[in-house]
Design an enzyme around this catalytic site. Structure first.
Site, PDB file in Angstrom:
ATOM      1  N   GLY A  11     -37.598 -20.616 -39.135  1.00  0.00           N
ATOM      2  CA  GLY A  11     -39.050 -20.685 -38.923  1.00  0.00           C
ATOM      3  C   GLY A  11     -39.647 -21.994 -39.424  1.00  0.00           C
ATOM      4  O   GLY A  11     -38.934 -22.875 -39.919  1.00  0.00           O
ATOM      5  N   ARG A  12     -40.965 -22.107 -39.293  1.00  0.00           N
ATOM      6  CA  ARG A  12     -41.652 -23.349 -39.707  1.00  0.00           C
ATOM      7  C   ARG A  12     -41.428 -23.621 -41.192  1.00  0.00           C
ATOM      8  O   ARG A  12     -41.050 -24.723 -41.588  1.00  0.00           O
ATOM      9  CB  ARG A  12     -43.167 -23.235 -39.417  1.00  0.00           C
ATOM     10  CG  ARG A  12     -43.514 -23.287 -37.943  1.00  0.00           C
ATOM     11  CD  ARG A  12     -45.018 -23.107 -37.717  1.00  0.00           C
ATOM     12  NE  ARG A  12     -45.461 -21.742 -37.955  1.00  0.00           N
ATOM     13  CZ  ARG A  12     -45.514 -20.796 -37.028  1.00  0.00           C
ATOM     14  NH1 ARG A  12     -45.192 -21.059 -35.789  1.00  0.00           N
ATOM     15  NH2 ARG A  12     -45.913 -19.559 -37.324  1.00  0.00           N
ATOM     16  N   MET A  13     -41.640 -22.627 -42.027  1.00  0.00           N
ATOM     17  CA  MET A  13     -41.443 -22.823 -43.472  1.00  0.00           C
ATOM     18  C   MET A  13     -39.961 -22.831 -43.829  1.00  0.00           C
ATOM     19  O   MET A  13     -39.514 -23.619 -44.658  1.00  0.00           O
ATOM     20  CB  MET A  13     -42.166 -21.723 -44.257  1.00  0.00           C
ATOM     21  CG  MET A  13     -43.661 -21.927 -44.370  1.00  0.00           C
ATOM     22  SD  MET A  13     -44.076 -23.445 -45.263  1.00  0.00           S
ATOM     23  CE  MET A  13     -43.620 -22.988 -46.926  1.00  0.00           C
ATOM     24  N   THR A  77     -43.829 -15.196 -48.077  1.00  0.00           N
ATOM     25  CA  THR A  77     -44.358 -14.425 -46.944  1.00  0.00           C
ATOM     26  C   THR A  77     -45.574 -13.608 -47.371  1.00  0.00           C
ATOM     27  O   THR A  77     -45.604 -13.056 -48.476  1.00  0.00           O
ATOM     28  CB  THR A  77     -43.257 -13.483 -46.401  1.00  0.00           C
ATOM     29  OG1 THR A  77     -42.068 -14.248 -46.213  1.00  0.00           O
ATOM     30  CG2 THR A  77     -43.684 -12.838 -45.100  1.00  0.00           C
ATOM     31  N   THR A  78     -46.549 -13.515 -46.458  1.00  0.00           N
ATOM     32  CA  THR A  78     -47.790 -12.784 -46.741  1.00  0.00           C
ATOM     33  C   THR A  78     -47.659 -11.315 -46.325  1.00  0.00           C
ATOM     34  O   THR A  78     -46.598 -10.887 -45.887  1.00  0.00           O
ATOM     35  CB  THR A  78     -48.940 -13.442 -45.966  1.00  0.00           C
ATOM     36  OG1 THR A  78     -48.514 -13.619 -44.605  1.00  0.00           O
ATOM     37  CG2 THR A  78     -49.307 -14.783 -46.564  1.00  0.00           C
ATOM     38  N   ALA A 103     -45.631 -15.802 -54.217  1.00  0.00           N
ATOM     39  CA  ALA A 103     -46.776 -16.715 -54.299  1.00  0.00           C
ATOM     40  C   ALA A 103     -47.505 -16.718 -52.956  1.00  0.00           C
ATOM     41  O   ALA A 103     -46.903 -17.070 -51.939  1.00  0.00           O
ATOM     42  CB  ALA A 103     -46.326 -18.129 -54.640  1.00  0.00           C
ATOM     43  N   PHE A 106     -47.874 -21.906 -52.283  1.00  0.00           N
ATOM     44  CA  PHE A 106     -47.061 -22.727 -53.186  1.00  0.00           C
ATOM     45  C   PHE A 106     -47.618 -24.131 -53.367  1.00  0.00           C
ATOM     46  O   PHE A 106     -47.014 -24.934 -54.085  1.00  0.00           O
ATOM     47  CB  PHE A 106     -45.622 -22.824 -52.646  1.00  0.00           C
ATOM     48  CG  PHE A 106     -44.778 -21.604 -52.928  1.00  0.00           C
ATOM     49  CD1 PHE A 106     -44.187 -21.428 -54.167  1.00  0.00           C
ATOM     50  CD2 PHE A 106     -44.574 -20.633 -51.962  1.00  0.00           C
ATOM     51  CE1 PHE A 106     -43.402 -20.314 -54.444  1.00  0.00           C
ATOM     52  CE2 PHE A 106     -43.787 -19.517 -52.220  1.00  0.00           C
ATOM     53  CZ  PHE A 106     -43.203 -19.357 -53.467  1.00  0.00           C
ATOM     54  N   HIS A 133     -56.565 -22.267 -40.338  1.00  0.00           N
ATOM     55  CA  HIS A 133     -55.111 -22.419 -40.150  1.00  0.00           C
ATOM     56  C   HIS A 133     -54.753 -22.774 -38.707  1.00  0.00           C
ATOM     57  O   HIS A 133     -55.565 -22.610 -37.795  1.00  0.00           O
ATOM     58  CB  HIS A 133     -54.395 -21.118 -40.517  1.00  0.00           C
ATOM     59  CG  HIS A 133     -54.199 -20.939 -41.989  1.00  0.00           C
ATOM     60  ND1 HIS A 133     -55.181 -20.446 -42.810  1.00  0.00           N
ATOM     61  CD2 HIS A 133     -53.135 -21.201 -42.791  1.00  0.00           C
ATOM     62  CE1 HIS A 133     -54.725 -20.411 -44.060  1.00  0.00           C
ATOM     63  NE2 HIS A 133     -53.495 -20.861 -44.077  1.00  0.00           N
ATOM     64  N   LYS A 137     -50.336 -18.735 -36.621  1.00  0.00           N
ATOM     65  CA  LYS A 137     -50.270 -17.817 -37.762  1.00  0.00           C
ATOM     66  C   LYS A 137     -50.539 -16.382 -37.286  1.00  0.00           C
ATOM     67  O   LYS A 137     -51.477 -16.155 -36.527  1.00  0.00           O
ATOM     68  CB  LYS A 137     -51.308 -18.246 -38.810  1.00  0.00           C
ATOM     69  CG  LYS A 137     -51.294 -17.434 -40.083  1.00  0.00           C
ATOM     70  CD  LYS A 137     -52.143 -18.097 -41.154  1.00  0.00           C
ATOM     71  CE  LYS A 137     -52.250 -17.256 -42.415  1.00  0.00           C
ATOM     72  NZ  LYS A 137     -50.929 -16.902 -42.984  1.00  0.00           N
ATOM     73  N   THR A 144     -53.625 -16.304 -49.022  1.00  0.00           N
ATOM     74  CA  THR A 144     -54.304 -17.130 -50.034  1.00  0.00           C
ATOM     75  C   THR A 144     -55.771 -16.737 -50.153  1.00  0.00           C
ATOM     76  O   THR A 144     -56.297 -16.559 -51.261  1.00  0.00           O
ATOM     77  CB  THR A 144     -54.205 -18.624 -49.644  1.00  0.00           C
ATOM     78  OG1 THR A 144     -52.835 -18.929 -49.398  1.00  0.00           O
ATOM     79  CG2 THR A 144     -54.753 -19.522 -50.736  1.00  0.00           C
TER      80      THR A 144
END
Ligand SMILES: NC(=O)C1=CN([C@@H]2O[C@H](COP(=O)(O)OP(=O)(O)OC[C@H]3O[C@@H](n4cnc5c(N)ncnc54)[C@H](O)[C@@H]3O)[C@@H](O)[C@H]2O)C=CC1
Ligand SMILES: O=C(O)C1=N[C@H](C(=O)O)C[C@H](O)C1
Length: 245
Positions: A11-13, A77-78, A103, A106, A133, A137, A144
């Site tokens: 994935g992107r992250m 991950t949210t 978190a 980050f 964003h 997403k 956050t």
């Protein structure tokens, strides 16, 4: 060497994390997992710390599996709720010494923005959160922003403040989601990455606190810090502030 496995590696992250691990002198990449891979392939014989950047749908199951496997987790991950966090705490009960670190953000800019918002909240009659964003997403509002709103609400409660002024009366007003009494607005716009603005107002004045993450590399120092600290605080820890302040 810290052996690190990544869930959501494509994935992107995840891609950015794999790059950061390659550059880190004290870490080596262990398993790289995608959506069709079994998280229970991660175990202490191949992994010291597992990093999760998957999706809100997948993260709880991954986390419970990794606890069962006895591997420390670092999670960006949210999708966390009080009930989901309680499930993690409960699962950790049988695993003394094991850590799960989550978190919502980050990036140091975002962590500081949160802290500043909590500090300022008691001094302003009104406060609202706007998060902005990239349109790929899947969740809204951002993890956050949910955290920022809760931190503002808690600071207001501790200061004995009541509800914010708002004369809106329409049956279906456009006022964002109300999180713990704080309105949170989500913008999705091509070209953006991850941004948050906290607006606070009094008669005749306004404070704006803004954090901009322009590139995902901004999250990497925080991720690597959390990997290095894995196991240092046993149990569940939420928020990079626990390692920074
Ligand atoms: N805490 C932080 O600082 C940050 C958190 N995030 C959060 O990280 C999460 C991922 O964001 P992105 O990388 O932008 O999403 P993405 O959609 O680009 O990447 C997620 C990857 O996980 C994979 N995946 C889905 N389920 C899986 C499973 N069960 N096992 C293994 N892989 C699986 C997907 O195929 C995809 O490749 C989101 O919840 C996002 O909000 C994003 C940026 C920073
Ligand atoms: O999906 C993203 O991109 C981000 N997700 C996290 C969130 O929901 O707060 C962190 C950051 O905002 C980027």
């Amino acid at each position: 060497m810290i052996r690190v496995s990544v869930l959501g590696a494509g994935g992107r992250m995840g891609t950015e994390v794999v790059r950061a691990l390659k550059d880190a002198q004290d870490m080596q990449t262990a398993l790289l997992l995608g959506p069709d891979d079994d998280p229970s392939s991660i175990n202490p014989s191949n992994t010291d710390v597992a990093v999760d950047f998957t999706s809100p749908d997948a993260v709880l199951r991954n986390t419970l599996t990794l606890i069962g496997q006895g591997v420390h987790s670092v999670i960006g991950t949210t999708g966390w709720t009080k009930e989901r966090l309680d499930q993690v705490r409960q699962a950790l009960d049988g695993h003394p010494g094991l850590s799960v670190f989550i978190a919502p953000n980050f990036a140091i800019s975002a962590v500081l923005a949160d802290r500043f918002a909590a500090m300022a909240a008691r001094y302003f009659e009104s406060a609202e959160v706007v998060e902005l964003h990239h349109p790929d997403k899947v969740d809204a509002p951002s993890g956050t922003a949910l955290g920022t709103a809760s931190a503002i609400a808690e600071a207001r409660r501790q200061a004995g403040m009541g509800p914010m002024p708002d004369a809106t009366q329409q049956p279906d007003p456009s006022r964002g989601r109300v999180v713990d009494g704080v309105h949170v607005h989500a913008v999705r716009l091509r070209g953006l990455n991850a941004h948050e603005e906290v607006l606070m107002g009094n008669p005749g004045e306004q404070l704006t606190i803004r954090a901009d993450s322009f590139e995902r590399v901004s999250f990497m120092p925080g991720v690597l810090l959390a990997v290095r600290r894995a196991g240092s605080i046993p149990g569940l820890t939420v928020g990079l502030d626990h390692y920074l302040f």
